[in-house]
Design an enzyme around this catalytic site. Sequence first.
Site, PDB file in Angstrom:
ATOM      1  N   LYS A  15       1.072  -1.277  -0.066  1.00  0.00           N
ATOM      2  CA  LYS A  15      -0.106   0.141  -0.208  1.00  0.00           C
ATOM      3  C   LYS A  15       0.786   1.302   0.125  1.00  0.00           C
ATOM      4  O   LYS A  15       1.974   1.114   0.351  1.00  0.00           O
ATOM      5  CB  LYS A  15      -0.774  -0.009   1.435  1.00  0.00           C
ATOM      6  CG  LYS A  15      -2.042  -1.122   1.178  1.00  0.00           C
ATOM      7  CD  LYS A  15      -2.935  -0.960   2.517  1.00  0.00           C
ATOM      8  CE  LYS A  15      -4.042  -1.917   2.619  1.00  0.00           C
ATOM      9  NZ  LYS A  15      -4.834  -1.641   1.605  1.00  0.00           N
ATOM     10  N   ARG A  20     -10.659 -11.314   1.497  1.00  0.00           N
ATOM     11  CA  ARG A  20     -11.597 -12.377   0.967  1.00  0.00           C
ATOM     12  C   ARG A  20     -10.745 -13.856   1.056  1.00  0.00           C
ATOM     13  O   ARG A  20     -11.488 -14.729   0.782  1.00  0.00           O
ATOM     14  CB  ARG A  20     -11.914 -12.176  -0.464  1.00  0.00           C
ATOM     15  CG  ARG A  20     -10.580 -11.720  -1.365  1.00  0.00           C
ATOM     16  CD  ARG A  20     -11.077 -10.994  -2.611  1.00  0.00           C
ATOM     17  NE  ARG A  20     -11.098  -9.381  -2.566  1.00  0.00           N
ATOM     18  CZ  ARG A  20     -11.466  -8.605  -3.494  1.00  0.00           C
ATOM     19  NH1 ARG A  20     -11.631  -9.049  -4.315  1.00  0.00           N
ATOM     20  NH2 ARG A  20     -11.267  -7.276  -2.971  1.00  0.00           N
TER      21      ARG A  20
HETATM   22  N1  BES Z   1      -8.235  -3.797   4.215  1.00  0.00           N
HETATM   23  C1  BES Z   1      -8.367  -3.331   2.912  1.00  0.00           C
HETATM   24  C2  BES Z   1      -9.616  -2.639   2.698  1.00  0.00           C
HETATM   25  C3  BES Z   1      -9.825  -1.148   3.108  1.00  0.00           C
HETATM   26  C4  BES Z   1      -9.377   0.085   2.439  1.00  0.00           C
HETATM   27  C5  BES Z   1     -10.410  -0.880   4.563  1.00  0.00           C
HETATM   28  C6  BES Z   1      -9.524   1.199   3.100  1.00  0.00           C
HETATM   29  C7  BES Z   1     -10.684   0.225   5.021  1.00  0.00           C
HETATM   30  C8  BES Z   1     -10.194   1.340   4.423  1.00  0.00           C
HETATM   31  C9  BES Z   1      -8.452  -4.523   1.899  1.00  0.00           C
HETATM   32  O1  BES Z   1      -7.694  -5.610   2.353  1.00  0.00           O
HETATM   33  C10 BES Z   1      -7.880  -4.006   0.543  1.00  0.00           C
HETATM   34  O2  BES Z   1      -6.634  -3.566   0.559  1.00  0.00           O
HETATM   35  N2  BES Z   1      -8.643  -4.089  -0.277  1.00  0.00           N
HETATM   36  C11 BES Z   1      -8.118  -3.326  -1.663  1.00  0.00           C
HETATM   37  C12 BES Z   1      -8.824  -4.303  -2.760  1.00  0.00           C
HETATM   38  C13 BES Z   1      -8.341  -4.164  -4.160  1.00  0.00           C
HETATM   39  C14 BES Z   1      -6.745  -4.759  -4.144  1.00  0.00           C
HETATM   40  C15 BES Z   1      -9.046  -5.032  -5.088  1.00  0.00           C
HETATM   41  C16 BES Z   1      -8.642  -2.020  -1.716  1.00  0.00           C
HETATM   42  O3  BES Z   1      -9.771  -1.778  -1.481  1.00  0.00           O
HETATM   43  O4  BES Z   1      -8.046  -1.186  -2.284  1.00  0.00           O
HETATM   44 MN    MN Z   2      -5.852  -5.319   1.572  1.00  0.00          MN
END
Ligand code: BES
Ligand code: MN
Length: 495
Positions: A280, A354
Amino acid sequence: MEFIAETRRSRRARTDCAVVGLHEGGKLPPAATVLDRALGGRLARIVAQGDFAGRAGETLLLPDLGRGPAARVLLVGLGASRSWSRRAFRRALATAAQAVLRSGSRDALLLLGSEAVPELDAYYRARYVAEAFGAARYQIPDLKTARRPPAPRLARVRLECADRASQAAARRGLAHGAGIAAGTALTRDLANLPANVCTPTYLGGAAKRLAREHRAIRTRVLGEPELRRLGMGSFLSVTRGTDEPARLIVVEYRGGRTGAAPVALVGKGVTFDSGGISLKDPPGMDEMKFDMTGAAAVLGTIKALALIGAPVNVVGIVPACENMPSGRATKPGDIVRSMSGQTIEVLNTDAEGRLILCDALTYSRRFRPAAVIDIATLTGACVIALGQHLSAVMSNDDGLAAELLAAGKRAADGCWRMPLGEEYQEQLKSNFADFANVGGREGGAVTAACFLWKFVDGLKWAHLDIAGTAYLSGAQKGSTGRPVPLLVDYLLSPG
Ligand code: BES
Ligand code: MN
Ligand code: ZN
């Protein structure tokens, strides 16, 4: 803190702080007239002279009232009567609770009047009271070196009810509200703790503590060798990059009939989500310590149910791990085999929630659940779609979805239904495995749910995406404890 429902006739004479609600441009509520008489008409004069207008958020504390029925009186503005609503009532309660705690009172008597909120009965009014005082009392478990302010002295809150019938309903509401407040506080504590404290092992310890505290709760914590034996290749692929051992936490609450099918609650327990190899961006990455809020909400809900003595059977299933990059970490393009046997191409290691939930959903089948609800901070796309106000609910069962929507309304912990659909599922196509773990940017909250949908064949299932509602950012940064009130309300309402 103790909560008591009283009628005027049963009530003890004196209080440390009487709390009187007043609408804008309104008169003193009938419940306060006796008090006002004892104060020589002072409250009525304050209102008549315009020293207290009754605006929403406004409070006026009259201290040092001597020997009368109240040592203090707190006037609380309820806003205009025409905009009186569930929301306005809850805001007034939050304001009142904060002011009462600040006043240093040891006990408070709420003379809110029977100002009826059309949609609220005595049970919910009382439940909200206990929730509001519980929330106002909450303190973040901090590691600040400065001395903590002393714990508030407030030990007892008494709620005056109009008659016997509403007293009985209020008694239930206060007990349930106190349970919800305690469960919510546990959820917030676990979520607020930093990831170097709240590890998967720590979460397992918190679940075991619940079992020690409540006879109706049993906890089992599985380690990685057992996860391998179960064939949870998808879950294990997420934890590969970290040195912190993963856990599968199983918490059973038995408050219902023996043999009655349980509701399974499956909570995402990523104690830190760095994104893994699909790392990230740095800004805000600290907030990914909150990525175990689904897990914390499962434990908080079960604690609340146990305190309430709810007549239901629930099994909480929490896959807990970290998502970290390293030389051993899962790489984009890696293919893993889930416990269901289906293979997954991991195109993005940041779509890890997931991957742990799908194996937990498969595991939930062994409990033959009446319904399965997973709770997860799953997608940023959900935050874009619904913001911080409502959680998303996706379900393969219209009845279950409707029940969750209604529970969210009643609990003031709302959710909004979003779709599932084969057209979305097609976005997950892979040339190399049964499907991929991501489906592109468009409809990201829905494609995430559609991924999980592939693992719930034959189960009555709902998914709650709480990415927007689980915590606040900015100056107010911290866990909200949602969706514990929603889940408890759902589990308390007869099917
Ligand atoms: N934990 C994150 C989702 C999230 C994002 C929660 C912001 C709270 C605030 C999740 O694991 C994630 O990183 N999801 C990705 C999915 C994408 C790679 C398809 C996302 O939402 O960017
Ligand atoms: Mn994630
Ligand atoms: Zn995540």
